[in-house]
Design a protein around this motif. Structure first.
Motif, short mmCIF file in Angstrom:
data_model
loop_
_atom_site.label_atom_id
_atom_site.label_comp_id
_atom_site.label_asym_id
_atom_site.label_seq_id
_atom_site.Cartn_x
_atom_site.Cartn_y
_atom_site.Cartn_z
N ALA A 22 36.96 50.81 36.44
CA ALA A 22 38.08 50.89 37.40
C ALA A 22 37.67 50.29 38.74
O ALA A 22 38.46 49.60 39.40
N PHE A 23 36.43 50.56 39.16
CA PHE A 23 35.92 49.98 40.40
C PHE A 23 35.86 48.47 40.30
O PHE A 23 36.25 47.74 41.22
N ALA A 24 35.36 47.96 39.18
CA ALA A 24 35.25 46.51 39.00
C ALA A 24 36.63 45.84 39.01
O ALA A 24 36.77 44.72 39.52
N ASP A 25 37.64 46.53 38.46
CA ASP A 25 38.97 45.93 38.35
C ASP A 25 39.83 46.12 39.60
O ASP A 25 40.64 45.26 39.94
N ALA A 26 39.68 47.27 40.25
CA ALA A 26 40.52 47.58 41.42
C ALA A 26 39.67 48.32 42.45
O ALA A 26 39.85 49.52 42.66
N PRO A 27 38.73 47.64 43.08
CA PRO A 27 37.76 48.31 43.95
C PRO A 27 38.38 49.07 45.12
O PRO A 27 37.93 50.17 45.45
N ALA A 28 39.40 48.54 45.73
CA ALA A 28 39.99 49.21 46.88
C ALA A 28 40.64 50.53 46.50
O ALA A 28 40.62 51.50 47.26
N GLU A 29 41.21 50.59 45.31
CA GLU A 29 41.89 51.80 44.86
C GLU A 29 40.94 52.80 44.20
O GLU A 29 41.07 54.01 44.39
N ALA A 30 39.99 52.31 43.41
CA ALA A 30 39.15 53.19 42.60
C ALA A 30 37.73 53.36 43.11
O ALA A 30 37.00 54.22 42.60
N GLY A 31 37.35 52.57 44.11
CA GLY A 31 35.96 52.57 44.53
C GLY A 31 35.47 53.88 45.11
O GLY A 31 34.37 54.34 44.80
N GLY A 32 36.30 54.51 45.93
CA GLY A 32 35.88 55.75 46.58
C GLY A 32 35.51 56.83 45.59
O GLY A 32 34.48 57.50 45.74
N ARG A 33 36.31 56.98 44.57
CA ARG A 33 36.05 58.02 43.56
C ARG A 33 34.73 57.77 42.85
O ARG A 33 33.93 58.68 42.65
N GLY A 74 38.72 49.37 51.43
CA GLY A 74 39.37 48.08 51.61
C GLY A 74 38.52 46.87 51.27
O GLY A 74 37.94 46.78 50.19
N GLU A 75 38.45 45.92 52.22
CA GLU A 75 37.78 44.66 51.99
C GLU A 75 36.29 44.83 51.70
O GLU A 75 35.70 44.05 50.95
N ALA A 76 35.69 45.88 52.29
CA ALA A 76 34.27 46.11 52.03
C ALA A 76 34.04 46.41 50.55
O ALA A 76 33.07 45.91 49.95
N LEU A 77 34.90 47.19 49.94
CA LEU A 77 34.75 47.51 48.52
C LEU A 77 35.01 46.30 47.64
O LEU A 77 34.35 46.11 46.61
N VAL A 78 35.97 45.48 48.03
CA VAL A 78 36.26 44.26 47.27
C VAL A 78 35.04 43.34 47.26
O VAL A 78 34.67 42.77 46.24
N GLU A 79 34.39 43.22 48.41
CA GLU A 79 33.22 42.37 48.51
C GLU A 79 32.06 42.91 47.68
O GLU A 79 31.36 42.16 46.98
N VAL A 80 31.86 44.22 47.71
CA VAL A 80 30.79 44.83 46.91
C VAL A 80 31.08 44.66 45.42
O VAL A 80 30.17 44.36 44.62
N ALA A 81 32.33 44.86 45.02
CA ALA A 81 32.70 44.72 43.61
C ALA A 81 32.43 43.31 43.11
O ALA A 81 32.01 43.11 41.96
N ALA A 82 32.66 42.31 43.95
CA ALA A 82 32.40 40.93 43.56
C ALA A 82 30.92 40.71 43.32
O ALA A 82 30.51 40.05 42.35
#
Length: 276
Positions: free
Chosen positions: A124-135, A159-167
């Motif tokens: 879920a983090f890999a697919d939607a980091p901004a939404e699922a990353g915190g959990r 937000g953008e920080a999680l998107v960058e980490v997921a990439a």
């Protein structure tokens, strides 16, 4: 929770390591179905980033299978390979080698790796980091990222920080993520059902959601199955692997207890347990 589950299971109803040959295994606690399976099978509980314990337990299982003279046997891993422990990348690399490479010479004839809820959070983090990353980060994801040497993130990132980490994570963990996406939520052999978090006792496995089998339902512990299926599960940490009421628990909290457990199953024998 651990004490409750231990009381529920009758204080750790584990059989001796050698099993009880010649008896007809019964589940107890209102569950009286025989245990029947097509070949001897070992099921390993939640690894949670402990590659060291996994390697040690694989060695013990291999020795046990050879000592018992099995011509063919199966290995099942019950999910939750990642998070909390510090070696998630190493665990997934080892699992990928087992699943894609077919094991090792003289090893199991079949390897079945199941998906757990922590794999689902990671995907879920890999697919939607901004939404699922915190959990995910709050539930051990930080340790998984560190095992892949992906830094620069905190549990409060958004937000953008999680998107960058997921990439960055996807760039280094791509083959592992691809493998995890293909893992099934459950498997059945004979009268034994394997599912990370158990299964709804009021529905056959093929008619319930995969989420039930990866995240669990409370009635799994309160209602005996009437379809004759034994259920091997992880997810819920117990002090000692054991079985009661047709439920076989194998998650002994490896990441903090330093004990990884497995069950050995064969027709006509009580479930028997091995540890790292």
């Amino acid at each position: 929770m651990i004490g409750f589950l231990k009381r529920l299971m009758g204080g750790g109803d584990a059989a001796p390591a050698g099993g009880k040959k010649g008896v007809k295994a019964r589940g107890g606690q209102g569950f009286d179905a025989p245990l029947e399976i097509d070949m001897p099978t070992y099921a390993i509980g939640d690894v949670h980033g402990r590659a060291d314990l996994l390697e040690r337990l694989l060695g013990r299982i291999n020795e046990d299978a050879h000592a018992r003279g099995y011509e063919a046997w199966r290995l099942v891993t019950m999910g939750d390979y990642v998070d909390r422990g510090e070696q998630s990348a190493q665990v997934l690399a080892r699992l990928r080698g087992l699943v894609r490479g077919g094991g090792w010479q003289g090893g199991p004839a079949e390897i079945v790796a199941l998906r757990g809820n922590h794999e689902e959070m990671m995907l879920a983090f890999a697919d939607a980091p901004a939404e699922a990353g915190g959990r995910w980060l709050r539930n051990g994801g930080l340790q998984t990222l560190m095992s892949y040497e992906v830094g620069g993130v905190s549990p409060t990132a958004d937000g953008e920080a999680l998107v960058e980490v997921a990439a960055r994570f996807a760039a280094v963990a791509g083959p592992d993520l691809e493998m995890v996406r293909e893992l099934p939520a459950w498997a059945r052999f004979g009268t034994v059902l394997f599912a990370h978090a158990g299964a709804d006792p009021e529905a056959p496995p093929e008619l319930q959601s995969e989420r039930t089998m990866t995240w669990g339902v409370s009635r799994f512990f309160s209602i005996p199955r009437k379809d004759g299926l034994w259920v091997v599960y992880g997810h819920y940490v117990v002090d000692e692997a054991g079985h009661a009421g047709g439920r076989i628990a194998v998650d002994t909290g490896a990441y903090y207890s330093h004990v990884l457990s497995a069950v050995r199953l064969e027709t006509g024998a009580e479930p028997a347990f091995l540890t790292s």
